[in-house]
Design a protein around this motif. Sequence first.
Motif, PDB file in Angstrom:
ATOM      1  N   LYS A   1      19.238  46.216 144.760  1.00  0.00           N
ATOM      2  CA  LYS A   1      18.455  46.948 143.743  1.00  0.00           C
ATOM      3  C   LYS A   1      17.998  46.079 142.874  1.00  0.00           C
ATOM      4  N   GLY A   2      18.734  45.067 142.459  1.00  0.00           N
ATOM      5  CA  GLY A   2      18.226  44.128 141.588  1.00  0.00           C
ATOM      6  C   GLY A   2      17.332  43.224 141.941  1.00  0.00           C
ATOM      7  N   VAL A   3      17.505  42.938 143.174  1.00  0.00           N
ATOM      8  CA  VAL A   3      16.600  41.958 143.940  1.00  0.00           C
ATOM      9  C   VAL A   3      15.162  42.669 144.086  1.00  0.00           C
ATOM     10  N   LYS A   4      15.490  43.843 144.537  1.00  0.00           N
ATOM     11  CA  LYS A   4      14.252  44.710 144.837  1.00  0.00           C
ATOM     12  C   LYS A   4      13.505  45.003 143.634  1.00  0.00           C
ATOM     13  N   ARG A   5      14.102  45.114 142.486  1.00  0.00           N
ATOM     14  CA  ARG A   5      13.188  45.454 141.346  1.00  0.00           C
ATOM     15  C   ARG A   5      12.522  44.293 140.738  1.00  0.00           C
ATOM     16  N   ALA A   6      13.465  43.103 140.816  1.00  0.00           N
ATOM     17  CA  ALA A   6      12.762  41.677 140.650  1.00  0.00           C
ATOM     18  C   ALA A   6      11.235  41.676 141.526  1.00  0.00           C
ATOM     19  N   MET A   7      11.603  41.776 142.728  1.00  0.00           N
ATOM     20  CA  MET A   7      10.427  41.389 143.495  1.00  0.00           C
ATOM     21  C   MET A   7       9.373  42.482 143.443  1.00  0.00           C
ATOM     22  N   ALA A   8       9.580  43.642 142.905  1.00  0.00           N
ATOM     23  CA  ALA A   8       8.455  44.732 142.598  1.00  0.00           C
ATOM     24  C   ALA A   8       7.699  44.189 141.316  1.00  0.00           C
TER      25      ALA A   8
ATOM     26  N   TRP B   1       9.241  53.748 141.934  1.00  0.00           N
ATOM     27  CA  TRP B   1       9.797  54.144 140.750  1.00  0.00           C
ATOM     28  C   TRP B   1       9.310  53.167 139.524  1.00  0.00           C
ATOM     29  N   GLY B   2       8.872  52.010 140.078  1.00  0.00           N
ATOM     30  CA  GLY B   2       7.819  51.290 138.903  1.00  0.00           C
ATOM     31  C   GLY B   2       7.939  49.779 139.115  1.00  0.00           C
ATOM     32  N   ARG B   3       6.855  48.969 138.684  1.00  0.00           N
ATOM     33  CA  ARG B   3       6.866  47.427 138.915  1.00  0.00           C
ATOM     34  C   ARG B   3       7.135  46.999 137.602  1.00  0.00           C
ATOM     35  N   PHE B   4       8.082  47.552 136.771  1.00  0.00           N
ATOM     36  CA  PHE B   4       8.386  46.916 135.473  1.00  0.00           C
ATOM     37  C   PHE B   4       8.739  45.564 135.485  1.00  0.00           C
ATOM     38  N   GLN B   5       8.078  44.939 134.462  1.00  0.00           N
ATOM     39  CA  GLN B   5       8.226  43.373 134.506  1.00  0.00           C
ATOM     40  C   GLN B   5       9.815  42.921 134.018  1.00  0.00           C
ATOM     41  N   ASP B   6      10.334  44.032 133.488  1.00  0.00           N
ATOM     42  CA  ASP B   6      11.882  43.811 133.102  1.00  0.00           C
ATOM     43  C   ASP B   6      12.495  44.557 133.955  1.00  0.00           C
ATOM     44  N   ALA B   7      13.350  44.042 134.832  1.00  0.00           N
ATOM     45  CA  ALA B   7      14.173  44.908 135.784  1.00  0.00           C
ATOM     46  C   ALA B   7      15.018  45.630 135.209  1.00  0.00           C
ATOM     47  N   ASP B   8      15.664  45.164 133.849  1.00  0.00           N
ATOM     48  CA  ASP B   8      16.454  46.207 133.450  1.00  0.00           C
ATOM     49  C   ASP B   8      15.998  47.510 132.893  1.00  0.00           C
ATOM     50  N   GLU B   9      14.398  47.368 132.676  1.00  0.00           N
ATOM     51  CA  GLU B   9      13.692  48.668 132.219  1.00  0.00           C
ATOM     52  C   GLU B   9      13.982  49.894 133.435  1.00  0.00           C
ATOM     53  N   SER B  10      13.559  49.427 134.469  1.00  0.00           N
ATOM     54  CA  SER B  10      13.589  50.268 135.735  1.00  0.00           C
ATOM     55  C   SER B  10      15.325  50.728 136.015  1.00  0.00           C
ATOM     56  N   ALA B  11      16.268  49.976 135.695  1.00  0.00           N
ATOM     57  CA  ALA B  11      17.489  50.238 135.792  1.00  0.00           C
ATOM     58  C   ALA B  11      17.910  51.399 134.789  1.00  0.00           C
ATOM     59  N   TYR B  12      17.332  51.129 133.423  1.00  0.00           N
ATOM     60  CA  TYR B  12      17.502  51.943 132.405  1.00  0.00           C
ATOM     61  C   TYR B  12      17.164  53.532 132.680  1.00  0.00           C
ATOM     62  N   TYR B  13      15.997  53.645 133.406  1.00  0.00           N
ATOM     63  CA  TYR B  13      15.627  54.916 133.523  1.00  0.00           C
ATOM     64  C   TYR B  13      16.096  55.573 134.783  1.00  0.00           C
ATOM     65  N   GLU B  14      16.744  54.828 135.766  1.00  0.00           N
ATOM     66  CA  GLU B  14      17.841  55.287 136.665  1.00  0.00           C
ATOM     67  C   GLU B  14      19.102  55.897 136.005  1.00  0.00           C
ATOM     68  N   TYR B  15      19.443  54.918 134.942  1.00  0.00           N
ATOM     69  CA  TYR B  15      20.841  55.351 134.313  1.00  0.00           C
ATOM     70  C   TYR B  15      20.478  56.499 133.768  1.00  0.00           C
ATOM     71  N   ILE B  16      19.410  56.835 132.994  1.00  0.00           N
ATOM     72  CA  ILE B  16      19.146  58.132 132.204  1.00  0.00           C
ATOM     73  C   ILE B  16      19.675  59.317 133.024  1.00  0.00           C
ATOM     74  N   CYS B  17      19.032  59.181 134.344  1.00  0.00           N
ATOM     75  CA  CYS B  17      19.369  60.195 135.213  1.00  0.00           C
ATOM     76  C   CYS B  17      20.971  60.299 135.665  1.00  0.00           C
ATOM     77  N   LYS B  18      21.488  59.127 135.876  1.00  0.00           N
ATOM     78  CA  LYS B  18      22.764  58.947 136.260  1.00  0.00           C
ATOM     79  C   LYS B  18      23.715  59.744 135.221  1.00  0.00           C
ATOM     80  N   ARG B  19      23.210  59.355 133.969  1.00  0.00           N
ATOM     81  CA  ARG B  19      24.134  59.761 132.883  1.00  0.00           C
ATOM     82  C   ARG B  19      24.274  61.224 132.729  1.00  0.00           C
ATOM     83  N   ALA B  20      22.997  61.950 133.224  1.00  0.00           N
ATOM     84  CA  ALA B  20      23.168  63.337 133.156  1.00  0.00           C
ATOM     85  C   ALA B  20      23.484  64.109 134.322  1.00  0.00           C
TER      86      ALA B  20
END
Length: 521
Positions: free
Chosen positions: A139-146, A97-116
């Motif tokens: 998920k938070g830990v995994k995103r930070a690890m990525a 899904w991504g190795r975004f340096q800000d874990a919140d960015e990864s969560a945001y793109y997933e939230y776009i899907c969830k909102r729809a």
Amino acid sequence: MGSLNSDQGGSSNRKIRKAAQYVRMSTDHQRYSTENQSDAIARYAEERGYEIIETYSDAGKSGLRITGRDGLTQLLEDIQVGQTNFRTVLVYDISRWGRFQDADESAYYEYICKRAGITVEYCAEQFENDGSPVSTIVKGVKRAMAGEYSRELSQKVFAGQSRLIEMGFRQGGPPGFGLRRMLIDEMGNQKGVLVRGEHKSIQTDRVTLVPGPAEEIAVVNQIFQNFVEDNQSEATIAAELNGKGIKTDLNRDWTPSVVRQLLSNEKYIGNNIWNRNSFKLKKQHVRNTPDNWVRSEGAFEAIVDAGLFAAAKAIFAARAQRYSDEEMLDGLRDALQTHGFLSGFVINEASALPSSGAYQSRFGSLLRAYKLVGFTPDRDYRYIEINKRLRKIHAEIVEDTVHGIEHVGGDVQQDAKTGLLTINHEFSASVIIPRCKQTGTGAYRWNIRLDTSLVPDITVVVRMDQANETPLDYYLLPTEDMTLPKLRLSENNGLSLDAYRYDDLTHFFTMCERTSILEVA
């Protein structure tokens, strides 16, 4: 798994659900190939009763940011406008899904899907993405690890590149006029000079710089002598070189900025300099201070005397110090009034102004200097410079094409007004050069307008590289196969267009070659 669709008239214990898959491969590891991801996702879909009806893919793309990832961008756009027939997106794991340096960015793109109303499921992870507290924490830990993986990898790569620089090896880029790239093996043995466009193919091989032809070395030294001893300006030196028919290493005319770059580059006294600018983790371009440069002195054989180079450097330093802030800004105002806009190219080509680098150093950035003289670059004026360069390159490519046809024995006539080439009195060809443009998402595009008024049999499309400096590749488009007058090429265009793509014009010249009947017999 043995259940039947309602369309087949049977009953099932589980209804088939429609899903899309998203796959991404950078250069991490073979296990992350898009094929391996798709196989794992297919097994997951079969076990869970999903039917994959759509695939979004980003091959060879970094997961550090969404810019340039057309697949993920398109997926999110389709979801946001409601143009989807699926309710689930299947992804191999969190890192795809991504190795975004800000874990919140990864969560945001997933939230776009969830909102729809669309869920995202990670097929290779050991947790269910069901919104529970446990899955949220994991998920938070995994995103930070990525993201941390990319940070650690970046540090290791930087350390490795720095070590290679200190050992005297090049990290890409043209050698420069008067120098050549030499390929050497892991034992330090020279394997041969790399010509323009050639690259090493063995991982353990390295590239260093060696002196070029004696005549080029003589020109380089003459440039330094004219600048230091004869007190000639960069513009005067460039004009003299062009008057003698001497071309740069890129086979172009000399300009004041090119002369200035040559006079200030330490590789001519054998020093290997790297990390002047950096773009770590694709966050932002940074112009590093000299104390952060990675340097190795005496890495190459010098072709210019160190004292002569130091004298040139002193002239540049004195020139920069000679101007007060207000004098530099007055010169910038004059340039703005003359050209109507400002850019680094305009500054470097003006002999009465210090270099653009001097403005950056004095005022912190070019944008701040622009602001101080009342210029706001509300649009990108680089296209003016690029178009000027492309017009010149077009003439050069057409000339090279004509010579190439004649070299293989073909007959070619060029219409002086339209530029249309008639070859062997048998077919016609038109040469067009689309510039490379970058979209807001970071993708690269080439807009092609076919010349329908001339109706050539073949259109030779010369795609420029990302910097619009040199040709990237060539498309030989038969008019009879083209149904639209306009085309928009991406980096990858599928078989329908890429079947006409070539790395050079060898195939085209083969088409133009003529052989006598006697020879064939």
